[in-house]
Design an enzyme around this catalytic site. Structure first.
Site, PDB file in Angstrom:
ATOM      1  CD  GLU A 146      10.368   1.926  10.253  1.00 43.88           C
ATOM      2  OE1 GLU A 146      10.223   2.869   9.474  1.00 43.88           O
ATOM      3  OE2 GLU A 146      10.167   0.737   9.934  1.00 43.88           O
ATOM      4  CE  LYS A 179       3.342   3.357   3.132  1.00 46.94           C
ATOM      5  NZ  LYS A 179       3.445   3.428   4.591  1.00 46.94           N
ATOM      6  CG  LEU A 210       8.594   2.450   4.476  1.00 49.77           C
ATOM      7  CD1 LEU A 210       8.387   1.264   3.538  1.00 49.77           C
ATOM      8  CD2 LEU A 210       7.276   3.154   4.713  1.00 49.77           C
ATOM      9  CG  HIS A 248      -0.410 -20.640   3.729  1.00 46.75           C
ATOM     10  ND1 HIS A 248      -1.514 -21.342   4.154  1.00 46.75           N
ATOM     11  CD2 HIS A 248       0.044 -19.962   4.811  1.00 46.75           C
ATOM     12  CE1 HIS A 248      -1.713 -21.102   5.442  1.00 46.75           C
ATOM     13  NE2 HIS A 248      -0.779 -20.271   5.868  1.00 46.75           N
ATOM     14  CE1 TYR A 298       1.154  -0.168   4.386  1.00 46.55           C
ATOM     15  CE2 TYR A 298       0.158   2.010   4.278  1.00 46.55           C
ATOM     16  CZ  TYR A 298       0.961   1.090   4.927  1.00 46.55           C
ATOM     17  OH  TYR A 298       1.573   1.439   6.106  1.00 46.55           O
TER      18      TYR A 298
HETATM   19  N1  PDD Z   1       3.138   5.198   7.276  1.00 44.06           N
HETATM   20  N2  PDD Z   1       7.851   3.849   8.646  1.00 44.06           N
HETATM   21  C1  PDD Z   1       6.690   3.173   8.725  1.00 44.06           C
HETATM   22  C2  PDD Z   1       6.659   1.856   9.431  1.00 44.06           C
HETATM   23  C3  PDD Z   1       5.521   3.717   8.146  1.00 44.06           C
HETATM   24  O1  PDD Z   1       4.377   3.024   8.198  1.00 44.06           O
HETATM   25  C4  PDD Z   1       5.582   4.984   7.519  1.00 44.06           C
HETATM   26  C5  PDD Z   1       4.385   5.627   6.870  1.00 44.06           C
HETATM   27  C6  PDD Z   1       6.816   5.658   7.484  1.00 44.06           C
HETATM   28  C7  PDD Z   1       6.968   7.003   6.816  1.00 44.06           C
HETATM   29  O2  PDD Z   1       6.899   6.887   5.414  1.00 44.06           O
HETATM   30  P1  PDD Z   1       6.413   8.085   4.476  1.00 44.06           P
HETATM   31  O3  PDD Z   1       7.214   9.271   4.843  1.00 44.06           O
HETATM   32  O4  PDD Z   1       6.689   7.605   3.117  1.00 44.06           O
HETATM   33  O5  PDD Z   1       4.936   8.305   4.763  1.00 44.06           O
HETATM   34  C8  PDD Z   1       7.932   5.049   8.044  1.00 44.06           C
HETATM   35  C9  PDD Z   1       1.937   5.641   6.608  1.00 44.06           C
HETATM   36  C10 PDD Z   1       1.756   7.114   6.611  1.00 44.06           C
HETATM   37  C11 PDD Z   1       0.742   4.874   7.149  1.00 44.06           C
HETATM   38  O6  PDD Z   1       0.882   3.676   7.312  1.00 44.06           O
HETATM   39  O7  PDD Z   1      -0.329   5.473   7.359  1.00 44.06           O
END
Ligand code: PDD
Length: 284
Positions: free
Chosen positions: A178, A146, A202, A101, A32
């Protein structure tokens, strides 16, 4: 009425036809993106959709659209739903097929689902800062993807919320990785420090924007992992994501960061970030 995109069609929520056999439900078998919308325009769209294709490729899934087609779908959703400030959510699952699976037959096409919603900038957090809680990182070893598998992230975020915090900061093997839905940055003696873009995090698009801004502003950066003790001794701390933008952290595990107020370098980066987005929204 909100218009969604599902499996090739723009449609209302009531006529959505999502299969119980969708592998997103059974296995979280999909990927996603969340893309910010400012002033009716997608922000860093190419970067997000390119990462969506990278995530899909890493789980051996072929998206039945081109990057440009997905951007066009996202733009159409913004338009028909009249979103000014908000975001696009788009997910692609491996498709609907009776539950086994292993991957389904090639004839099963991945399912793309997307929506656009109004969502104001989190200005209170951006201005005042937030509290975070450190939580053990029990995720798998492909955090660079992601993926829809967010159970460990959900549990960590809830643990943080239960402690009155807005974000969980993951710690794996004695090192800060993170946030549960954000990237984490510390500032020590004028240097911005953040975990390198390995399989353990990520590589956030906002993270990449921040690193670029540091470079432009002449702020030194170290991409290296740091310990919770180092985290607690940082002069400044902040988290970044598409929806959180650059949010200062003022309390870590109930202890104040630096002076207990958002720091100077964080503020500089926030100002530079605001200059990247349309003026009418930046000044909201
Ligand atoms: N999440 N790390 C993780 C685990 C994340 O789920 C996200 C973003 C980020 C930041 O990535 P970006 O700057 O590309 O949004 C880092 C999104 C916003 C969510 O799951 O809603």
């Amino acid at each position: 009425m909100t218009i969604y995109f599902i499996d090739g069609q723009f449609t209302s929520k009531d006529s959505l036809n999502i299969s119980i056999d969708d592998r997103g439900y059974y296995f979280g078998d999909g990927v996603y993106e969340v893309v910010k919308v400012y002033d009716g325009e997608l922000f860093t769209a190419e970067e997000h959709f390119s990462r969506l294709f990278q995530s899909a490729s890493k789980i051996k899934m072929t998206i039945p659209y081109s990057e440009q087609q997905l951007i066009d779908i996202a733009k159409e959703l913004v338009k028909v739903n009249e979103v000014e400030t908000g975001h696009i959510y788009m997910q692609v699952t491996r498709g609907a097929s009776p539950r086994v699976h292993q991957f389904p037959e090639l004839s099963v096409a991945p399912v793309v689902t997307a929506y656009a919603i109004h969502n104001p900038r989190p200005l209170t957090n951006i201005e005042g800062g937030v509290s975070v809680k450190s939580v053990e990182d029990v995720r798998w070893l492909r955090c660079d993807i992601k993926s829809l598998n967010l159970l460990a992230n959900v549990l960590a975020k809830q643990e943080a919320y239960d402690a009155g915090c807005v974000e969980a900061i993951f710690v794996r093997d004695g090192l800060v990785t993170e946030g549960s839905s954000s990237n984490a940055f510390g500032v020590k003696d004028g240097v911005v420090i953040t975990h390198p873009a390995t399989n353990l995090i990520l590589n956030g698009i906002t993270r990449q924007v921040v690193l670029k801004l540091c470079n432009e502003l002449g702020i030194p950066v170290e991409e290296r992992a740091f310990t919770p003790d180092e985290m607690n001794a940082m002069d400044e701390f902040f988290i970044t994501s598409t929806t959180a933008e650059i949010t200062p952290v003022v309390l870590i595990d109930e202890k104040p960061v630096g002076s207990g107020a958002p720091g100077q370098i964080t503020r500089k980066l926030q100002e530079a970030f605001a200059r990247q987005i349309p003026l009418s929204v930046a000044g909201e």
